[in-house]
Design a protein around this motif. Sequence first.
Motif, PDB file in Angstrom:
ATOM      1  N   UNK A 129       0.836  -1.201   0.000  1.00  0.00           N
ATOM      2  CA  UNK A 129       0.000   0.000   0.000  1.00  0.00           C
ATOM      3  C   UNK A 129       0.865   1.243   0.000  1.00  0.00           C
ATOM      4  N   UNK A 130       0.635   2.124   0.955  1.00  0.00           N
ATOM      5  CA  UNK A 130       1.389   3.385   1.019  1.00  0.00           C
ATOM      6  C   UNK A 130       2.742   3.218   1.695  1.00  0.00           C
ATOM      7  N   UNK A 148       1.031   0.886  17.134  1.00  0.00           N
ATOM      8  CA  UNK A 148       0.269  -0.297  16.695  1.00  0.00           C
ATOM      9  C   UNK A 148       0.074  -0.377  15.182  1.00  0.00           C
ATOM     10  N   UNK A 149      -0.123   0.755  14.526  1.00  0.00           N
ATOM     11  CA  UNK A 149      -0.310   0.739  13.068  1.00  0.00           C
ATOM     12  C   UNK A 149       0.981   0.318  12.354  1.00  0.00           C
ATOM     13  N   UNK A 150       2.099   0.878  12.799  1.00  0.00           N
ATOM     14  CA  UNK A 150       3.393   0.541  12.196  1.00  0.00           C
ATOM     15  C   UNK A 150       3.721  -0.925  12.471  1.00  0.00           C
ATOM     16  N   UNK A 151       3.472  -1.375  13.695  1.00  0.00           N
ATOM     17  CA  UNK A 151       3.725  -2.778  14.054  1.00  0.00           C
ATOM     18  C   UNK A 151       2.894  -3.711  13.181  1.00  0.00           C
ATOM     19  N   UNK A 195      10.459  10.733  -0.460  1.00  0.00           N
ATOM     20  CA  UNK A 195      11.908  10.646  -0.655  1.00  0.00           C
ATOM     21  C   UNK A 195      12.555   9.594   0.242  1.00  0.00           C
ATOM     22  N   UNK A 196      11.754   8.945   1.091  1.00  0.00           N
ATOM     23  CA  UNK A 196      12.229   7.909   2.005  1.00  0.00           C
ATOM     24  C   UNK A 196      13.376   8.415   2.876  1.00  0.00           C
ATOM     25  N   UNK A 197      13.156   9.561   3.477  1.00  0.00           N
ATOM     26  CA  UNK A 197      14.179  10.184   4.324  1.00  0.00           C
ATOM     27  C   UNK A 197      13.961   9.926   5.815  1.00  0.00           C
ATOM     28  N   UNK A 198      12.731   9.582   6.207  1.00  0.00           N
ATOM     29  CA  UNK A 198      12.386   9.465   7.621  1.00  0.00           C
ATOM     30  C   UNK A 198      11.730   8.116   7.910  1.00  0.00           C
ATOM     31  N   UNK A 199      12.534   7.092   8.261  1.00  0.00           N
ATOM     32  CA  UNK A 199      11.947   5.781   8.533  1.00  0.00           C
ATOM     33  C   UNK A 199      11.060   5.802   9.768  1.00  0.00           C
ATOM     34  N   UNK A 251      12.639  -4.193   9.371  1.00  0.00           N
ATOM     35  CA  UNK A 251      13.002  -3.466   8.157  1.00  0.00           C
ATOM     36  C   UNK A 251      12.756  -1.963   8.318  1.00  0.00           C
ATOM     37  N   UNK A 252      13.524  -1.180   7.565  1.00  0.00           N
ATOM     38  CA  UNK A 252      13.228   0.256   7.513  1.00  0.00           C
ATOM     39  C   UNK A 252      11.870   0.398   6.833  1.00  0.00           C
ATOM     40  N   UNK A 253      10.983   1.140   7.433  1.00  0.00           N
ATOM     41  CA  UNK A 253       9.633   1.295   6.896  1.00  0.00           C
ATOM     42  C   UNK A 253       9.363   2.768   6.646  1.00  0.00           C
TER      43      UNK A 253
END
Length: 122
Positions: free
Chosen positions: A4-5, A55-58, A40-44, A30-32
């Motif tokens: 998804x996003x 909880x959402x990230x987990x 830009x995938x600068x802030x994992x 993993x870096x998410x």
Amino acid sequence: VRNGKYKAHFCTSPGLSGCDGCTTKYYDPPLLFNLEEDPSEAYPLTSNGTEPTDPDVKSVVDGIRKALDTEMETFTFGTLVPPPPLPEEEYKGKYYYGVCCDRDKSCDCDGPPSTTPAPWAL
């Protein structure tokens, strides 16, 4: 891995061009990244070695890990057999398909990069 996003990186490396002294780095978790908020995938959203507490990230990380486990259990290792070439991939009687480090060496990616220009660049 895209979900998804979100996009997850289990490892990072310098890519096909390489660089002096660069190494491959592995990440667990993993870096998410949330690509909608951080394209830009600068802030994992995760840190290496620290399980996410949000909880959402987990939930996203757990889902990606489950998908990876399933893929690794069912993956068949062997020789890549690409699909038949498309007519637009033909150039002067030859077909050029996919990423290839050195076509003169059967697409071998070991050693220095090829200095042979791509046929369409001639």
